[in-house]
Design a protein around this motif. Structure first.
Motif, short mmCIF file in Angstrom:
data_model
loop_
_atom_site.label_atom_id
_atom_site.label_comp_id
_atom_site.label_asym_id
_atom_site.label_seq_id
_atom_site.Cartn_x
_atom_site.Cartn_y
_atom_site.Cartn_z
N THR A 173 0.81 -1.22 0.16
CA THR A 173 -0.07 -0.11 -0.02
C THR A 173 0.73 1.19 -0.09
O THR A 173 0.47 2.19 -0.54
CB THR A 173 -0.97 -0.01 1.26
OG1 THR A 173 -1.68 -1.18 1.16
CG2 THR A 173 -1.87 1.18 1.27
N PHE A 174 2.08 1.28 0.78
CA PHE A 174 2.99 2.31 0.60
C PHE A 174 3.39 2.65 -0.84
O PHE A 174 3.52 3.72 -1.42
CB PHE A 174 4.26 1.90 1.49
CG PHE A 174 5.34 2.67 1.25
CD1 PHE A 174 5.63 3.93 1.13
CD2 PHE A 174 6.43 1.90 0.32
CE1 PHE A 174 6.62 4.63 0.92
CE2 PHE A 174 7.57 2.62 0.12
CZ PHE A 174 7.71 3.92 0.28
N LEU A 175 3.78 1.67 -1.30
CA LEU A 175 4.41 1.84 -2.91
C LEU A 175 3.09 2.23 -3.68
O LEU A 175 3.20 3.30 -4.50
CB LEU A 175 4.83 0.19 -3.52
CG LEU A 175 6.08 -0.24 -2.73
CD1 LEU A 175 6.26 -1.41 -3.62
CD2 LEU A 175 7.18 0.73 -3.17
N GLY A 176 1.82 1.79 -3.50
CA GLY A 176 0.58 2.25 -4.27
C GLY A 176 0.54 3.67 -3.88
O GLY A 176 0.00 4.31 -4.91
N ASN A 177 0.52 4.08 -2.86
CA ASN A 177 0.20 5.48 -2.37
C ASN A 177 1.19 6.48 -3.01
O ASN A 177 1.01 7.64 -3.21
CB ASN A 177 0.05 5.74 -0.88
CG ASN A 177 -1.31 4.85 -0.42
OD1 ASN A 177 -2.04 4.45 -1.28
ND2 ASN A 177 -1.63 5.16 0.88
N VAL A 178 2.43 5.98 -2.94
CA VAL A 178 3.40 6.93 -3.20
C VAL A 178 3.39 7.03 -4.94
O VAL A 178 3.38 8.16 -5.37
CB VAL A 178 4.90 6.24 -3.24
CG1 VAL A 178 6.09 6.99 -3.90
CG2 VAL A 178 5.12 6.27 -1.59
#
Length: 458
Positions: A401-406
């Motif tokens: 989710t971190f990668l997606g939000n970035v």
């Protein structure tokens, strides 16, 4: 390991252990604080923090902007605000990896959750000062990382290894608690900020973080025991099968990156669309743009009862999708949500305003897709991750989710440079790719993740 058997004998909360109620309500008010603050963040930066008379007083902001623009190139204030929002909303899903390691190796879930909650409370307090803006974001990011994955692990530990359907439904209930906070937080904080100022809105978020700590402390005796036994087990090497399971879970995490980016875009490009091009008039009152963030939580609550009824109806006929099947369906619905927005986006490109029902439809479809895939993937990780690394693997899931939000923050910079219709078409493709990958990997992953002695369902 089959954790906390005593907890599973307690079914006093709508057929689920009482501990689920305390965990769900803790998350509800923690998410009130998180989404209440996040709902204000983008417009707070654009309309207040980045004004000439305020920006110079924010400690470290000039240096931080120089670093960001070294990577991205020159940014407008709006694009820089979108980058900060994307980084912030992404980093809160990066730090759970380290929160999981800390819980698995040293503190256990309970103490790690409390430490994270205390840091988040301090971060909300510091949001009252423009000068401490970046320090407040750092505390919120780290505190959320300590809390988020570990409280989800505790939900899974309330159930036995063969209770796949019951565990998935528990995570849907848990997500309803999260989204109750997601509904109330942006609405309450937006109204407070509109009438009494930004810092009053941020203060309300901080107060509810303290309420979350109180609820968690009150329910500690109903929660699964801390994982001292896991620390003992951690010295034993993982088996070949456990390493294969870890690889499979990492693949599931990787596939989840793009749907997370697409879903999170409603809080960036979606809010910019509403601010710029949506008629927000309602009975003589203009609905605050940031209040629209509440509709994500509203739909994630309203859709839970019919979705649970659907799954139970399917289960009685032997047709309920398994964990991986539900995840795949969720990705497809997420793609459809973006395709639906092509018509209103084309009207905006032609210079027209659009009705507020269009972004509401986007929020509703995104919420339905989210309810299919996110609680289910949480339940999957809590069920099949090796006991010695359960919190760590849950942290790896949040890392996706971190990668997606970035990525969503980076993609949001295109909002100013391409047509809005093309923007939504691109995001539909970004969700369709994971749907296809999930279809291709569904059968082999089902076999890998099947519990011993249980049927392999899809």
């Amino acid at each position: 390991m089959d954790p906390a058997p005593a907890s599973r004998d307690d079914n006093s909360f709508f057929g689920h252990p009482k501990g689920l109620a305390y965990l769900a309500f803790t998350e509800a008010w923690e998410r009130f604080s998180f989404y209440g603050m996040s709902g204000l963040l983008l417009l707070y930066m654009i309309q207040h923090l980045f004004t000439p008379e305020v920006m110079g007083g924010v400690l470290g902001l000039g240096q931080f902007r120089a670093v960001v623009e070294w990577v991205t190139g020159p940014l407008s204030d709006q694009a820089f605000a979108a980058q900060i929002y994307g980084l912030y909303s992404g980093l809160v899903y990066f730090t759970p990896v380290f929160g999981g390691l800390l819980a698995d190796r040293l503190l256990g879930q309970r103490r790690t959750v409390l430490l994270g909650a205390a840091m988040m409370s301090l971060g909300h307090l510091l949001m009252a000062s423009e000068a401490a803006f970046l320090a407040a974001l750092v505390l919120l990011v780290v505190g959320s990382g300590l809390l988020k994955g570990n409280i989800s692990v505790q939900v899974g530990q309330l159930y036995g290894v063969h209770e796949e359907g019951r565990r998935t439904r528990a995570f849907v209930i848990f997500s309803a608690g999260i989204n109750a906070g997601g509904l109330l937080g942006p609405a309450v904080c937006a109204v407070l900020a509109q009438y009494w100022g930004w810092h009053v809105g941020f203060a309300a978020a901080g107060v509810m973080m303290l309420v979350a700590i109180g609820i968690y402390m009150a329910g500690r005796r109903h929660l699964p025991p801390d994982v001292a036994r896991v620390r003992d087990a951690a010295t034993a090497p993982l088996t070949a099968h456990e390493w294969k399971v870890i690889a499979g879970l990492l693949l599931v995490s990787l596939v989840a990156v793009l749907p997370a980016a697409v879903y999170n875009q409603e809080f960036i490009a979606g809010i910019l669309l509403i601010e710029e091009s949506v008629d927000r008039g309602l009975f003589g009152w203009t609905v605050p743009t940031s209040a629209f963030n509440s509709f994500d939580g509203l739909f994630c609550i309203l859709l839970v009862p019919p979705l649970l009824m659907l799954w139970r109806w399917q289960a009685t006929r032997g047709r309920e999708p398994g964990e991986l099947g539900k995840i795949t369906i969720g990705y497809l619905i997420t793609a459809v949500a973006q395709l639906v927005m092509l018509l209103p986006a084309s009207r905006v490109d032609a210079g027209q305003q659009i009705h507020m029902l269009w972004p509401l439809l986007l929020f509703a479809l995104n919420a339905l897709g989210f309810l299919y895939y996110w609680p289910t993937v949480l339940a999957l990780f809590s069920r099949v991750a090796p006991a010695a690394v359960t919190s760590t693997m849950m942290g790896m899931l949040f890392f996706s989710t971190f990668l997606g939000n970035v990525l969503s923050g980076a993609f949001a910079a295109w909002w100013e440079t391409m047509s809005h219709a093309r923007f939504f078409w691109l995001h539909a493709l970004l969700a369709l790719g994971p749907f296809v990958l999930a279809l291709l990997t569904l059968r082999p992953l089902q076999r890998l993740f099947a519990a011993p002695g249980s049927p392999r369902s899809g």
